[in-house]
Design a protein around this motif. Structure first.
Motif, PDB file in Angstrom:
ATOM      1  N   TYR A  74       0.855  -1.184   0.000  1.00  0.00           N
ATOM      2  CA  TYR A  74       0.000   0.000   0.000  1.00  0.00           C
ATOM      3  C   TYR A  74       0.890   1.234   0.000  1.00  0.00           C
ATOM      4  CZ  TYR A  74      -3.612   3.340   1.378  1.00  0.00           C
ATOM      5  OH  TYR A  74      -4.466   4.405   1.431  1.00  0.00           O
ATOM      6  N   ASN A  75       0.545   2.218  -0.815  1.00  0.00           N
ATOM      7  CA  ASN A  75       1.399   3.392  -0.970  1.00  0.00           C
ATOM      8  C   ASN A  75       0.660   4.713  -0.794  1.00  0.00           C
ATOM      9  OD1 ASN A  75       3.878   1.962  -1.694  1.00  0.00           O
ATOM     10  ND2 ASN A  75       2.785   1.390  -3.568  1.00  0.00           N
ATOM     11  N   GLY A  76      -0.446   4.712  -0.056  1.00  0.00           N
ATOM     12  CA  GLY A  76      -1.162   5.961   0.177  1.00  0.00           C
ATOM     13  C   GLY A  76      -1.981   6.380  -1.024  1.00  0.00           C
ATOM     14  N   PRO A  77      -2.296   7.677  -1.178  1.00  0.00           N
ATOM     15  CA  PRO A  77      -1.785   8.825  -0.403  1.00  0.00           C
ATOM     16  C   PRO A  77      -2.520   9.080   0.917  1.00  0.00           C
ATOM     17  CG  PRO A  77      -3.233   9.619  -2.117  1.00  0.00           C
ATOM     18  CD  PRO A  77      -3.147   8.136  -2.305  1.00  0.00           C
ATOM     19  N   ASP A  78      -3.594   8.308   1.179  1.00  0.00           N
ATOM     20  CA  ASP A  78      -4.288   8.422   2.453  1.00  0.00           C
ATOM     21  C   ASP A  78      -3.815   7.310   3.378  1.00  0.00           C
ATOM     22  OD1 ASP A  78      -6.617  10.535   2.304  1.00  0.00           O
ATOM     23  OD2 ASP A  78      -6.562   9.554   0.351  1.00  0.00           O
ATOM     24  N   TRP A  79      -3.362   7.716   4.551  1.00  0.00           N
ATOM     25  CA  TRP A  79      -2.848   6.766   5.533  1.00  0.00           C
ATOM     26  C   TRP A  79      -3.749   6.784   6.762  1.00  0.00           C
ATOM     27  CZ3 TRP A  79       1.201   3.854   3.862  1.00  0.00           C
ATOM     28  CH2 TRP A  79       1.919   4.345   2.764  1.00  0.00           C
ATOM     29  N   TYR A  80      -3.816   5.633   7.452  1.00  0.00           N
ATOM     30  CA  TYR A  80      -4.744   5.496   8.563  1.00  0.00           C
ATOM     31  C   TYR A  80      -4.035   4.968   9.807  1.00  0.00           C
ATOM     32  CZ  TYR A  80      -8.202   6.215   4.934  1.00  0.00           C
ATOM     33  OH  TYR A  80      -8.930   6.762   3.904  1.00  0.00           O
TER      34      TYR A  80
END
Length: 357
Positions: free
Chosen positions: A86-92
């Motif tokens: 997984y490379n984002g661009p939204d991170w959790y």
């Protein structure tokens, strides 16, 4: 015993001792029992210590970066499962996430804000779920990262009284919103030359947009809640700063540029300290601090602009800050010429003191 000789396995005259099934004279069969308790039996322990086992009781995934890591397993059974790349661009980030096995997606979140920042790239967003995160965060030198909490009352970054809660140095543009930031600590006796706050440090070429924050019970040397260093800009809005302490600027210490809009700064050891800092304070309340606002060198002289106001107050209430022998609601130092000259504009500013103070 006569010519017949001894009668026992110990070759003693008159002995009745016999050898057990293990061949031990006078034994009780215990020296050759297998794991099932059978003398000279065929049962054996497997690698897990189970009698006649198949190694399954201690087999599992022994890789702690796997989703199904089994800390009790000692034998790898090749069953490990991993989160996809997984490379984002939204991170959790979530309190039930995992920094080791998670990939930062909404399905497999990280457990710490620092992990999200470590993986984030330019213009990425880190979404933080409700919960308390005990961290001392070092922001990466990458421009455009946004850190967004679920709700400032329930999404808490706790510095653990160990160091500054969030430190940003030469990061370019950065955004933080939706958090309570508390329990950060940087004391004068650590290294006063570092000029650090307890809550948020802005150093170097950093342009921080801060909104919907509650900074409370932080302790620093320069700035209890926030320190804005030379060359740094801070835009702070819709926020509350209370019960912070520092040697200079219990709420905020400003050596760079500060712009406030709809911010309450209350019940701090002091409100704001400007030292060769500039900016605007708009639609805000500064009250019930042990000391009010002290200002030295609020000008743009560094850019050879001695005419423009260094500090502008618009629609600000300044009330009930305690007045000591040398401190008041606002103290403007102009005793030294040159760079310490302050050029300040007040528009619709109310300054009051209750009879009970």
């Amino acid at each position: 015993c006569g010519e017949a000789g001894p009668s026992g396995c110990d070759n003693q005259c008159g002995s009745t001792l016999e050898s057990d099934e293990c061949g031990v004279c006078g034994g009780n069969d215990s020296t050759c029992l297998d794991c099932a308790g059978v003398p000279n039996g065929d049962s054996v322990l497997d690698e897990c210590g189970e009698c006649d086992g198949d190694d399954s009781s201690c087999s599992g995934c022994i890789d702690n970066s796997a989703l199904n890591y089994d800390p009790q397993a000692t034998i790898n059974d090749s069953s490990c499962e991993y989160a996809p790349e997984y490379n984002g661009p939204d991170w959790y980030v979530s309190t039930d996430g995992n920094d080791t096995s998670g990939n930062g997606s909404s399905e497999y979140p990280f457990a710490s804000i620092q992990a999200g920042l470590n993986f984030a790239g330019a213009d990425h967003i880190i979404h933080v779920s409700t919960g308390t995160y005990v961290e001392n965060i070092i922001w990466p030198a990458i421009s455009g990262i946004s850190l967004v909490g679920a709700d400032r009352e329930t999404t808490i970054i706790d510095g653990g009284a160990a160091a500054t809660v969030v430190s940003l140095t030469d990061v370019g543009d950065a955004s933080i919103s939706g958090f309570t930031i508390t329990n950060g600590q940087f004391e004068e006796n650590e290294d006063a030359s570092l000029k650090r706050s307890g809550g948020i440090n802005l150093f170097g070429s950093t342009n921080a947009t801060l909104s919907d924050l509650h900074l409370t019970e932080n302790s620093g040397y320069s700035g209890g809640a926030i320190y804005v260093d030379y060359n740094s800009d801070c835009e702070l809005s819709n926020s509350l700063l209370d019960y912070n302490t520092a040697s200079f600027g219990g709420g905020i210490r400003v050596a760079g540029v500060l712009n406030l809009n709809f911010v309450d700064i209350v019940y701090n050891s002091s409100a704001i300290s400007f030292y060769n800092g500039q900016g605007e304070i708009n639609n805000s309340k500064i009250s019930h601090n042990d000391d009010g606002i002290d200002i030295t060198g609020a000008n743009w002289g560094e850019a050879n602009d001695w005419e423009s106001p260094g500090l502008i107050f618009n629609n600000v209430e300044i009330a009930d800050n305690k007045v000591g022998s040398t401190q008041g609601q606002i103290e403007i130092a102009t005793s030294v010429g040159g760079s310490s000259t302050s050029n300040i504009v007040f528009n619709n500013v109310t300054i009051t003191m209750s009879d009970t103070i």
